[in-house]
Enzyme design. Sequence first.
Site, PDB file in Angstrom:
ATOM      1  N   ASP A 228       0.971  -1.213  -0.147  1.00  0.00           N
ATOM      2  CA  ASP A 228      -0.090   0.292  -0.020  1.00  0.00           C
ATOM      3  C   ASP A 228       1.091   1.062   0.136  1.00  0.00           C
ATOM      4  O   ASP A 228       2.162   1.091  -0.039  1.00  0.00           O
ATOM      5  CB  ASP A 228      -1.221  -0.071   1.388  1.00  0.00           C
ATOM      6  CG  ASP A 228      -2.126   0.693   0.768  1.00  0.00           C
ATOM      7  OD1 ASP A 228      -2.295   1.402  -0.005  1.00  0.00           O
ATOM      8  OD2 ASP A 228      -3.448   0.173   1.043  1.00  0.00           O
ATOM      9  N   ASP A 248       3.535   1.522  -4.679  1.00  0.00           N
ATOM     10  CA  ASP A 248       3.047   2.739  -5.404  1.00  0.00           C
ATOM     11  C   ASP A 248       2.928   1.071  -6.969  1.00  0.00           C
ATOM     12  O   ASP A 248       3.787   0.298  -7.508  1.00  0.00           O
ATOM     13  CB  ASP A 248       3.726   3.166  -6.424  1.00  0.00           C
ATOM     14  CG  ASP A 248       2.524   4.297  -7.334  1.00  0.00           C
ATOM     15  OD1 ASP A 248       1.299   3.453  -7.142  1.00  0.00           O
ATOM     16  OD2 ASP A 248       2.652   5.717  -8.214  1.00  0.00           O
ATOM     17  N   MET A 249       0.896   0.603  -7.116  1.00  0.00           N
ATOM     18  CA  MET A 249       1.205  -0.682  -7.706  1.00  0.00           C
ATOM     19  C   MET A 249       0.765   0.201  -8.643  1.00  0.00           C
ATOM     20  O   MET A 249       1.323  -1.042  -9.633  1.00  0.00           O
ATOM     21  CB  MET A 249      -0.625  -0.827  -7.275  1.00  0.00           C
ATOM     22  CG  MET A 249      -1.249   0.158  -7.433  1.00  0.00           C
ATOM     23  SD  MET A 249      -3.587  -0.466  -6.867  1.00  0.00           S
ATOM     24  CE  MET A 249      -4.393   1.212  -7.370  1.00  0.00           C
ATOM     25  N   LYS A 262      -8.968  -6.306  -4.115  1.00  0.00           N
ATOM     26  CA  LYS A 262     -10.283  -5.810  -4.126  1.00  0.00           C
ATOM     27  C   LYS A 262     -10.720  -5.002  -3.230  1.00  0.00           C
ATOM     28  O   LYS A 262      -9.833  -4.409  -3.142  1.00  0.00           O
ATOM     29  CB  LYS A 262      -9.749  -6.938  -2.309  1.00  0.00           C
ATOM     30  CG  LYS A 262     -11.298  -6.899  -1.478  1.00  0.00           C
ATOM     31  CD  LYS A 262     -11.276  -8.647  -0.308  1.00  0.00           C
ATOM     32  CE  LYS A 262     -10.419  -7.760   0.801  1.00  0.00           C
ATOM     33  NZ  LYS A 262     -11.155  -6.329   1.394  1.00  0.00           N
ATOM     34  N   HIS A 266     -13.048  -0.880  -9.320  1.00  0.00           N
ATOM     35  CA  HIS A 266     -13.527   0.191  -9.194  1.00  0.00           C
ATOM     36  C   HIS A 266     -13.085   1.066  -9.491  1.00  0.00           C
ATOM     37  O   HIS A 266     -14.450   2.418  -9.188  1.00  0.00           O
ATOM     38  CB  HIS A 266     -15.204  -0.958  -8.705  1.00  0.00           C
ATOM     39  CG  HIS A 266     -15.053  -0.885  -7.195  1.00  0.00           C
ATOM     40  ND1 HIS A 266     -15.253  -1.085  -7.005  1.00  0.00           N
ATOM     41  CD2 HIS A 266     -14.338   0.568  -6.759  1.00  0.00           C
ATOM     42  CE1 HIS A 266     -15.260  -1.306  -5.520  1.00  0.00           C
ATOM     43  NE2 HIS A 266     -15.138   0.530  -5.160  1.00  0.00           N
TER      44      HIS A 266
END
Length: 360
Positions: A228, A248-249, A262, A266
């Site tokens: 995260d 950082d994804m 998860k 969205h």
Amino acid sequence: MAAEAQQLTVPTEAELLQGQADLWRHSLYYMTSMAFQCAVKLGVPTTIHSLGGAASLPDLVAALSLPPAKLPYLRRIMRLLATSGVFAADVVTYRLTPVSWLLLDSVAVDGHPNQTPIVLAATSRHCIEAAMGLSDWFQKDVVASPFEDLHGVTLFDGSMAEQDPEIDAVFNDALASHDNSGFLTVLRECGGALFQGLESLTDCCGGDGTTARAVVEAFPQIKCTVLDLPKVIDNVPADGVVNYVAGDMFKSVPPAQAVLIKLVLHHWSDEDCVKILAQCKKAIPSREEGGKVIVIDIVVDSSSGPTHEAELLMDVAMMVMTNGRQRDETDWSEIFTKAGFSDYKLLKKLGARGVFDVYP
């Protein structure tokens, strides 16, 4: 045009009267939301619970320390909320429903944390004002969401915290409540198919590690890493169970046999989802070696009955507050393909959530 006009069927008197009632209902839906917010802020659900699960209006007025003169007004609020399914009612008492069970202070029902922050965030003036500006926003040539266009800040980043730390905390609490809700159901219904045989897992945007710890408790052989942002990880104490990584994804995801993402995607546009999933794909081995990405997110489905309206409301909420959207299975399939994945399985639909295995 005249021929087309003659084909129009004028509604009957009864249909017009029903149409007028529907017009009132749609125009005044916000009253239900405000009544809901009022009951939550007053602590009505927790008070009913503390009174043994059923309470009369005089009981509520006394327990909530409200002026006795407000009893008739509370009756009108409770009558509306009972009609909306927030509470159950008989002649003299009000009881909890599944909705109000989710709003109890210090009570986690079957792994669902208190959902009060979601109510407070969704009914905050920041969200309402952004929604009120939709018609103006549609006429502007802007890519920012109505929320960002109006307030000049983006949810869940430093700009919101700088402008209004108090409401930023409310939104972050709502995000945590939303993300951590229902995962025990996922473990019961799909845990074996998702996690059996895995040796390592990265929970992408895993927050404080609640989900990762639940996975380790159920499947102790899995080594879990939580990724995260630094502002999140820096506030999480080491627990010896989960490895926490600040990052950082969009840039990199810690390698593992599987990556879990998860209720994250969205919030993002299709283009950003492809970028995120591409980083997830880089982090896992081949399908033959057990590599996969586990995606748990809303799946819009017109056959889902009463849940369908909630899915569509959540979609418009994403449009108003973020650059994301809710997606049906076809939308998800297209995103998985664009991110370079070869196949996927929709293992189960749990409420509005879909549980996917996505294969490289």
